[in-house]
Design an enzyme around this catalytic site. Structure first.
Site, PDB file in Angstrom:
ATOM      1  N   SER A 186       4.173   6.210   4.283  1.00 49.77           N
ATOM      2  CA  SER A 186       3.665   4.616   3.750  1.00 49.77           C
ATOM      3  C   SER A 186       4.341   4.116   5.076  1.00 49.77           C
ATOM      4  O   SER A 186       5.414   3.618   5.122  1.00 49.77           O
ATOM      5  CB  SER A 186       4.510   4.075   2.617  1.00 49.77           C
ATOM      6  OG  SER A 186       4.063   2.618   2.378  1.00 49.77           O
ATOM      7  N   GLN A 188       3.711   0.914   5.391  1.00 48.90           N
ATOM      8  CA  GLN A 188       4.006  -0.464   4.954  1.00 48.90           C
ATOM      9  C   GLN A 188       5.636  -0.397   4.559  1.00 48.90           C
ATOM     10  O   GLN A 188       6.222  -1.253   5.200  1.00 48.90           O
ATOM     11  CB  GLN A 188       3.276  -0.881   4.119  1.00 48.90           C
ATOM     12  CG  GLN A 188       1.861  -1.173   4.293  1.00 48.90           C
ATOM     13  CD  GLN A 188       0.950  -1.371   3.127  1.00 48.90           C
ATOM     14  OE1 GLN A 188       1.507  -1.597   1.951  1.00 48.90           O
ATOM     15  NE2 GLN A 188      -0.356  -1.859   3.222  1.00 48.90           N
ATOM     16  N   ASP A 339      -6.920   4.906   5.085  1.00 50.09           N
ATOM     17  CA  ASP A 339      -8.076   3.706   4.623  1.00 50.09           C
ATOM     18  C   ASP A 339      -9.261   4.303   4.874  1.00 50.09           C
ATOM     19  O   ASP A 339     -10.431   3.670   4.499  1.00 50.09           O
ATOM     20  CB  ASP A 339      -7.804   2.487   5.591  1.00 50.09           C
ATOM     21  CG  ASP A 339      -6.383   1.995   5.244  1.00 50.09           C
ATOM     22  OD1 ASP A 339      -6.259   1.875   4.047  1.00 50.09           O
ATOM     23  OD2 ASP A 339      -5.889   1.136   6.041  1.00 50.09           O
TER      24      ASP A 339
END
Length: 456
Positions: A186, A188, A339
């Protein structure tokens, strides 16, 4: 638009009327276009401008709703944020210790990236802030970010059930440096920990078993931080950041977003006769998993004029209609194309044989449960597929029926992916709502129509 220190947060589309759309079988697509600036880099450029001393000039900034909400959050935390022209912004930073508690909740609309990175930014400051978003963002898990941040000394003052939004954090200027191994790939989570580490005494270390997009590390170095990146294991990396650096304003030229380029790229591959050139596309090796996969499938993608701009590799891509074949997509490639799986599934629908996409657990916690949403959309369009655990298997065909309506679940990438499928299908494809496309690709509809796509 100009954001100031007292800018009000923006709201998302969560309460607005649905905007359905239909994409019909289209003639050959052609043209030369530049998709908007990269969303990941745009978010980070604003946040680093907030921390830096001096004025950061940003060109090519993505002016989608997600990024504009981050700009307003930066203004609310003490930066002076000014729009000089299309994609041309300035951020006069608050400095390492200059952030102030915002007067109102920070509303991030639909943006998981914006809210999670800003939680990390606030963590190392003597600031209390409330984070909120639209109905979709309120459903998304925040525990994966909150766990390391609380270990560093952040206090969760209040939150919705399960650590979800809205939630209030109290940061600390005495943040503890930690060594943290991310439990799942991740960018993020990694970025939130590193941003919190800016305010920590000592060295903050993040270890990832699978390398994820590295824009935060690149930008830390660009703004003057002492950051070291080393290989770790077979596919991972170890990132070490010395705390309390003085960040100095630096210009950022945002390259075209490869995640947005994916939609006209796949459209050109599946619509017969198409020949499209996409300019200035970021070619960061941690973001090119889709291109790698499509080339393996037999795609005609010519990389032209590869160069370096603003610390990132960019190139022009000439894309022509291709006969695709099914391939095996390994799970370790997922971080480099997380994505792009919805639009890859669209390409796979037109490929000969089975395309097996492995290890897609991360898709279940995006703007929607993207794995389920993609599977439901494929079913609505008559595409043979199977979900086995966290794997998606798509069996392609020479012709795809299309149809719909496809439920987008307030997810911009689901909406764009199935509109692309409609351009090459027999019956076209209708989707229930395209309002959320504005979060990441506000020019998607006119750009696609300019290439020849029939979208109503």
């Amino acid at each position: 638009m100009s954001a100031t220190r007292s800018a009000a947060p923006a709201s998302g589309h969560g309460d607005g009327p649905a905007q359905p759309a239909t994409a019909l079988r289209s003639p050959a697509l052609s043209g030369r276009v530049r998709v908007p600036g990269d969303k990941s880099v745009s978010h980070r450029a604003l946040i680093f401008g907030l921390f830096a001393e001096g004025i950061t000039r940003i060109t090519g900034l993505l002016e989608g709703e997600d990024v504009l909400n981050t700009a307003k959050a930066c203004a609310a935390l003490g930066a002076r944020v000014t729009r000089r022209g299309p994609g041309d912004w300035e951020v006069e930073g608050a400095g390492a210790d200059g952030l102030s508690s915002p007067a109102a909740p920070l509303d991030f609309g639909n943006s998981g990236t914006g809210v999670r990175l800003m939680m990390g930014a606030v963590a190392g400051q003597d600031v209390t802030a409330t984070f909120d978003g639209d109905a979709s963002l309120r459903r998304r898990p925040m525990k994966r970010v909150l766990d390391p941040l609380t270990a560093m000394g952040v206090e969760i003052v209040d939150s919705a059930e399960g650590g979800r939004l809205p939630l209030t954090l109290r940061g600390s200027d005495k943040t503890k440096a930690i060594t943290y191994e991310t439990p799942m790939p991740s960018a993020q989570v990694k970025s939130a920990v590193l941003l919190a580490g800016l305010g920590a005494l000592g060295e903050t270390v993040v270890i990832e078993r699978e390398a994820t997009r590295d824009h935060t590390e690149r930008m830390l170095a660009h703004f003057g931080a002492d950051v070291r990146v080393e290989p770790h294991g077979t596919h991972g990396r170890r990132i070490a950041l010395k705390g309390r650096p003085t960040l100095v304003a630096a210009p950022v030229d945002v390259p075209a977003d490869p995640s947005s380029a994916a939609f006209p790229l796949v459209a050109a591959l599946i619509v017969p006769g198409s020949d499209v050139t996409l300019t200035d596309v970021m070619m960061n090796p941690l973001r090119t998993g889709l291109i790698t996969t499509l080339l393996e499938m037999g795609a005609s993608i010519e990389v032209v004029a590869e160069r370096t701009e603003g610390g990132e590799r960019v190139a022009d891509l000439r894309v022509r209609h291709s006969r695709l074949k099914g391939v095996e997509v390994p799970p370790e490639r997922a971080p480099a194309m997380i994505d792009e799986y919805p639009v890859l599934a669209v390409a796979a629908a037109f490929a000969e044989g089975v395309t097996a996409m492995r290890g897609l657990s991360e898709l279940r916690v995006k703007e929607s449960d993207r794995l389920a949403a993609v599977a439901d959309g494929l079913a609505a369009c008559g595409v043979a597929h199977e979900v086995v655990g966290d794997d998606l298997l798509v069996t392609g065909a020479a012709t795809v029926k299309g149809g719909g309506p496809v439920a987008t679940h307030m997810d911009h990438r689901i909406a764009m992916s199935f509109l692309v499928l409609g351009l090459a299908s027999e019956e076209g494809v209708s989707v229930d709502d395209v309002a959320f496309i504005a979060t990441s690709f506000p020019t998607f509809m006119p750009m696609m129509r300019g290439l020849g796509a029939v979208i109503s």
